[in-house]
Design a protein around this motif. Structure first.
Motif, PDB file in Angstrom:
ATOM      1  N   GLU A   8       0.844  -1.193   0.000  1.00 49.33           N
ATOM      2  CA  GLU A   8       0.000   0.000   0.000  1.00 49.33           C
ATOM      3  C   GLU A   8       0.881   1.245   0.000  1.00 49.33           C
ATOM      4  O   GLU A   8       1.964   1.261   0.596  1.00 49.33           O
ATOM      5  N   LEU A   9       0.425   2.271  -0.692  1.00 50.54           N
ATOM      6  CA  LEU A   9       1.161   3.528  -0.732  1.00 50.54           C
ATOM      7  C   LEU A   9       1.087   4.217   0.623  1.00 50.54           C
ATOM      8  O   LEU A   9       0.067   4.153   1.319  1.00 50.54           O
ATOM      9  N   THR A  11       1.413   7.856   2.558  1.00 48.22           N
ATOM     10  CA  THR A  11       1.471   9.313   2.445  1.00 48.22           C
ATOM     11  C   THR A  11       1.821   9.943   3.787  1.00 48.22           C
ATOM     12  O   THR A  11       2.345  11.050   3.846  1.00 48.22           O
ATOM     13  N   VAL A  39       9.138   5.857  -4.037  1.00 51.80           N
ATOM     14  CA  VAL A  39       7.769   5.703  -3.549  1.00 51.80           C
ATOM     15  C   VAL A  39       7.815   5.027  -2.184  1.00 51.80           C
ATOM     16  O   VAL A  39       8.479   4.000  -2.011  1.00 51.80           O
ATOM     17  N   ILE A  41       6.077   2.853   0.682  1.00 55.94           N
ATOM     18  CA  ILE A  41       5.018   1.847   0.739  1.00 55.94           C
ATOM     19  C   ILE A  41       5.044   1.138   2.091  1.00 55.94           C
ATOM     20  O   ILE A  41       5.937   1.365   2.914  1.00 55.94           O
ATOM     21  N   ILE A  66       1.539  -2.596  -6.143  1.00 51.02           N
ATOM     22  CA  ILE A  66       1.349  -1.308  -5.475  1.00 51.02           C
ATOM     23  C   ILE A  66       0.136  -0.601  -6.071  1.00 51.02           C
ATOM     24  O   ILE A  66       0.176  -0.144  -7.217  1.00 51.02           O
TER      25      ILE A  66
END
Length: 202
Positions: A8-9, A11, A39, A41, A66
């Motif tokens: 999962e990303l 943020t 990125v 994750i 992803i």
């Protein structure tokens, strides 16, 4: 064997966010390379713990799913808790099928029982090597046949049977980088015993 992980990303970044992920049994990680932006994750901790018990986890091309997009990667670094059986962070390197990767793979030693029957003691100078190759040519390991050793002999990088398309990084730097890999040494005390016998004979 194939390795596929759901990811999962992330943020919400920072130490606090990473601690929250670990409490949820997830491992914070970063994916970088292939001329793309890094990125952040998270992957399931239990899946990683199960997979990393297999040697191939560190040398195979892994697939990260992803947010519905498949990304092929290699494990470049994995941090562990100092005393708990936990992985705390992973660095994944993106893999491009048309570009060579540089990574380390293990050496598998065979024939050591045959070598030691000759009266010597096996000594490993290294147990892994750094290689360069296209992803499709990436081997899981390189086999080292110690059975050919006689007492006093040493196998070097140049003696290894390397698969087609694979280059040993150290050897590419020149002959002076032809490092020792494994030796069959005389047992301790053998030399002094020989000297004593020669002295007695005189």
């Amino acid at each position: 064997m194939s390795y596929i992980f759901e990811a999962e990303l992330r943020t919400d970044l920072g130490k606090g966010a990473s601690r929250r992920l670990r409490r949820e049994d997830k491992v914070p990680a970063i994916v970088y390379g292939a001329d793309k932006e890094p990125v952040s994750i998270a992957v399931e901790h239990n899946k990683i713990i199960e997979a990393q018990a297999d040697e191939g986890f560190y040398t195979h091309i892994l697939t990260l799913n992803i947010a519905g997009e498949k990304t092929e990667v290699l494990v470049k670094d994995m941090q562990r808790h100092p005393y708990k059986p936990k992985v705390t962070h992973i660095d994944f390197l993106r893999v491009d099928a048309s570009h060579k990767v540089v990574t380390k793979i293990p050496l598998h030693f065979v024939g050591e029982d045959i070598a030691t029957k000759k009266g010597g003691v096996i000594a490993h100078q290294t147990t892994e090597v750094e290689i360069s190759c296209l992803p499709k040519d990436l081997p899981e390991f390189i086999e080292v046949n110690a059975a050919v050793l006689e007492v006093g002999d040493t196998l070097h990088l140049s003696n290894l049977a390397v698969p087609k398309g694979v280059v040993l990084v150290e050897l590419s730097k020149g002959e002076s980088h032809d490092q020792a890999v494994v030796s069959l040494n005389a047992p301790k005390g053998a030399a002094s015993e020989d000297s004593a016998e020669e002295a007695a004979a005189e």
